[in-house]
Design a protein around this motif. Structure first.
Motif, PDB file in Angstrom:
ATOM      1  N   ALA A 169      43.378  82.602  -5.927  1.00 16.42           N
ATOM      2  CA  ALA A 169      44.563  81.809  -5.593  1.00 16.42           C
ATOM      3  C   ALA A 169      44.633  80.611  -6.531  1.00 16.42           C
ATOM      4  CB  ALA A 169      44.507  81.338  -4.142  1.00 16.42           C
ATOM      5  N   VAL A 170      45.836  80.211  -6.897  1.00 16.02           N
ATOM      6  CA  VAL A 170      46.049  79.086  -7.805  1.00 16.02           C
ATOM      7  C   VAL A 170      46.871  78.019  -7.089  1.00 16.02           C
ATOM      8  CG1 VAL A 170      47.084  78.335  -9.976  1.00 16.02           C
ATOM      9  CG2 VAL A 170      45.947  80.555  -9.849  1.00 16.02           C
ATOM     10  N   GLU A 171      46.359  76.795  -7.085  1.00 15.07           N
ATOM     11  CA  GLU A 171      47.106  75.658  -6.540  1.00 15.07           C
ATOM     12  C   GLU A 171      47.584  74.805  -7.705  1.00 15.07           C
ATOM     13  OE1 GLU A 171      46.739  71.936  -3.360  1.00 15.07           O
ATOM     14  OE2 GLU A 171      44.937  73.059  -3.925  1.00 15.07           O
ATOM     15  N   VAL A 172      48.896  74.672  -7.846  1.00 13.11           N
ATOM     16  CA  VAL A 172      49.475  73.897  -8.948  1.00 13.11           C
ATOM     17  C   VAL A 172      50.103  72.629  -8.398  1.00 13.11           C
ATOM     18  CG1 VAL A 172      49.831  75.941 -10.357  1.00 13.11           C
ATOM     19  CG2 VAL A 172      51.660  75.174  -8.835  1.00 13.11           C
ATOM     20  N   ARG A 173      50.140  71.594  -9.249  1.00 11.40           N
ATOM     21  CA  ARG A 173      50.609  70.292  -8.792  1.00 11.40           C
ATOM     22  C   ARG A 173      51.576  69.651  -9.795  1.00 11.40           C
ATOM     23  NH1 ARG A 173      45.088  67.725  -6.002  1.00 11.40           N
ATOM     24  NH2 ARG A 173      45.185  69.077  -4.147  1.00 11.40           N
ATOM     25  N   ASN A 174      52.272  70.486 -10.541  1.00 12.83           N
ATOM     26  CA  ASN A 174      53.226  69.992 -11.530  1.00 12.83           C
ATOM     27  C   ASN A 174      54.516  70.789 -11.387  1.00 12.83           C
ATOM     28  OD1 ASN A 174      54.581  69.845 -14.300  1.00 12.83           O
ATOM     29  ND2 ASN A 174      52.940  68.330 -14.538  1.00 12.83           N
ATOM     30  N   GLU A 175      55.631  70.091 -11.436  1.00  8.57           N
ATOM     31  CA  GLU A 175      56.932  70.712 -11.194  1.00  8.57           C
ATOM     32  C   GLU A 175      57.270  71.794 -12.211  1.00  8.57           C
ATOM     33  OE1 GLU A 175      60.034  71.533  -8.920  1.00  8.57           O
ATOM     34  OE2 GLU A 175      58.722  69.827  -8.433  1.00  8.57           O
ATOM     35  N   THR A 176      56.652  71.762 -13.384  1.00  9.14           N
ATOM     36  CA  THR A 176      56.959  72.769 -14.405  1.00  9.14           C
ATOM     37  C   THR A 176      56.586  74.182 -13.947  1.00  9.14           C
ATOM     38  OG1 THR A 176      54.819  72.412 -15.485  1.00  9.14           O
ATOM     39  CG2 THR A 176      56.694  71.132 -16.298  1.00  9.14           C
ATOM     40  N   PHE A 177      55.704  74.296 -12.971  1.00  3.96           N
ATOM     41  CA  PHE A 177      55.292  75.608 -12.490  1.00  3.96           C
ATOM     42  C   PHE A 177      56.331  76.263 -11.582  1.00  3.96           C
ATOM     43  CE2 PHE A 177      51.298  73.856 -13.917  1.00  3.96           C
ATOM     44  CZ  PHE A 177      50.612  74.956 -14.409  1.00  3.96           C
ATOM     45  N   ARG A 178      57.439  75.584 -11.356  1.00  3.15           N
ATOM     46  CA  ARG A 178      58.496  76.182 -10.554  1.00  3.15           C
ATOM     47  C   ARG A 178      59.261  77.253 -11.337  1.00  3.15           C
ATOM     48  NH1 ARG A 178      59.469  74.516  -5.671  1.00  3.15           N
ATOM     49  NH2 ARG A 178      58.607  72.429  -6.010  1.00  3.15           N
ATOM     50  N   ASP A 179      58.947  77.429 -12.570  1.00  6.48           N
ATOM     51  CA  ASP A 179      59.558  78.452 -13.421  1.00  6.48           C
ATOM     52  C   ASP A 179      59.365  79.837 -12.785  1.00  6.48           C
ATOM     53  OD1 ASP A 179      60.187  80.307 -15.413  1.00  6.48           O
ATOM     54  OD2 ASP A 179      59.422  79.031 -17.016  1.00  6.48           O
ATOM     55  N   PRO A 180      60.437  80.600 -12.559  1.00  2.79           N
ATOM     56  CA  PRO A 180      60.299  81.931 -11.958  1.00  2.79           C
ATOM     57  C   PRO A 180      59.352  82.842 -12.740  1.00  2.79           C
ATOM     58  CG  PRO A 180      62.594  81.269 -11.978  1.00  2.79           C
ATOM     59  CD  PRO A 180      61.856  80.246 -12.786  1.00  2.79           C
ATOM     60  N   GLY A 200      54.210  65.095   0.410  1.00  6.82           N
ATOM     61  CA  GLY A 200      55.155  64.740  -0.633  1.00  6.82           C
ATOM     62  C   GLY A 200      54.531  64.265  -1.931  1.00  6.82           C
ATOM     63  N   GLN A 201      53.206  64.250  -2.013  1.00  6.24           N
ATOM     64  CA  GLN A 201      52.539  63.760  -3.223  1.00  6.24           C
ATOM     65  C   GLN A 201      52.765  64.689  -4.408  1.00  6.24           C
ATOM     66  OE1 GLN A 201      50.769  60.863  -3.445  1.00  6.24           O
ATOM     67  NE2 GLN A 201      50.341  61.179  -5.619  1.00  6.24           N
ATOM     68  N   TRP A 202      52.742  66.000  -4.156  1.00  5.46           N
ATOM     69  CA  TRP A 202      52.924  66.988  -5.217  1.00  5.46           C
ATOM     70  C   TRP A 202      53.969  68.007  -4.776  1.00  5.46           C
ATOM     71  CZ3 TRP A 202      47.500  66.538  -3.604  1.00  5.46           C
ATOM     72  CH2 TRP A 202      46.819  65.562  -4.345  1.00  5.46           C
ATOM     73  N   PRO A 203      54.539  68.741  -5.718  1.00  2.00           N
ATOM     74  CA  PRO A 203      55.548  69.754  -5.343  1.00  2.00           C
ATOM     75  C   PRO A 203      54.945  70.789  -4.406  1.00  2.00           C
ATOM     76  CG  PRO A 203      55.516  69.400  -7.728  1.00  2.00           C
ATOM     77  CD  PRO A 203      54.321  68.688  -7.181  1.00  2.00           C
ATOM     78  N   ARG A 204      55.778  71.316  -3.540  1.00  2.00           N
ATOM     79  CA  ARG A 204      55.342  72.390  -2.640  1.00  2.00           C
ATOM     80  C   ARG A 204      55.974  73.701  -3.087  1.00  2.00           C
ATOM     81  NH1 ARG A 204      55.813  72.685   3.987  1.00  2.00           N
ATOM     82  NH2 ARG A 204      56.046  74.950   4.120  1.00  2.00           N
TER      83      ARG A 204
END
Length: 272
Positions: A169-180, A200-204
């Motif tokens: 599993a990968v936990e990401v904390r940067n909005e750039t990972f919202r890329d489909p 709210g600290q990092w993107p969900r």
């Protein structure tokens, strides 16, 4: 009862916290018995000491021996790989990690968690290369472990008792990972995208990208501190049931000793 087709496990991220020793753990309980005590009240625990330093085979053997037969551990991968190397040129560090004793957990080895730092942005090529390196069975992990470097000599475990699937599993904390395209990459490798509630600290990210789901609850309202209300726990129970697949849920709001109580409360809801 818990879901019959999909197995849901709930617990905490770690178990050794001094504030718990005057509240959650019974007075006088020796520190060496804390894992034994907690593991009789939750169904899984996320090992987080492995994030800060490579553990030893004797540690993993002891943790496996101290927990019930049907218990499950997730293992947080080293920050050297995720935060320092940021997934670049990590073949040898990966071998060192899997040689360090992780495989001693045997049937109790659950998903491996790869938590990326907030500063790390999506690099599709780097991510694809990394995902392709990850072993998907204990046999493959043992084969990778053999390639450890000389620093690991005398402190490795390279044998397995059976060939079992190995999940990641990968936990990401940067909005750039919202890329489909990132979600499709995870799906192609059957790697779970962690659903992380971080006040709210990092993107969900709520996308299901694998045959299982991985949830980390870092605190409601206040990171690592806030406890979850009954309504919030009801909501998480409904969400987990809705996925209808194997799921692990870990509470990381340990600072004010909410984590073990919230984990037990969520388990009660899932068993109702």
């Amino acid at each position: 009862m818990l879901l019959q087709v999909a197995r849901v496990r709930v617990g905490t991220s770690g178990w050794r916290y001094p504030p718990w020793r005057t509240t959650f753990y019974p007075k006088g309980l020796p520190q060496r018995r804390e894992l034994e005590h907690l593991s009789r009240q939750v169904t899984s625990i996320e090992i987080n000491g492995s994030f800060y330093a490579l553990q030893r085979p004797e540690n993993y053997r002891a943790w496996a021996a101290e927990t019930p037969d049907d218990f499950l551990f997730s293992v947080k991968a080293p920050r050297f790989i995720t935060h320092m190397k940021q997934l670049r040129e990590v073949e040898t560090p990966l071998a060192n990690f899997f040689a360090s004793g992780v495989l001693a957990l045997g049937a109790k080895l659950g998903p491996v968690l790869w938590q990326l730092p907030p500063r790390m942005r999506l690099d599709p090529d780097r991510m694809a290369t990394f995902l392709a390196l990850l072993p998907r069975t204990s046999t493959a992990a043992a084969a990778l472990a053999v390639r450890h470097d000389e620093r690991m000599e005398g402190r490795t475990l390279l044998e397995i008792d059976a060939d079992r699937p190995l999940r990641h599993a990968v936990e990401v904390r940067n909005e750039t990972f919202r890329d489909p395209a990132f979600r499709e990459l995870l799906r192609a490798h059957d790697v779970a995208l962690v659903v992380a509630d971080s006040a709210g600290q990092w993107p969900r990210f709520d996308d299901v990208t694998a045959d299982f789901c991985y949830v980390r609850l870092h605190g409601e309202g206040e990171l690592y501190v806030g406890g979850y209300t009954p309504d919030a726990l009801d909501g998480w129970a409904a969400t987990v049931r809705g996925w209808d697949r194997d799921t692990v849920v870990y509470f990381d709001n340990d600072a004010k000793v909410h984590a073990p109580y919230d984990a037990i409360a969520l388990l009660d809801r899932l068993r109702a």
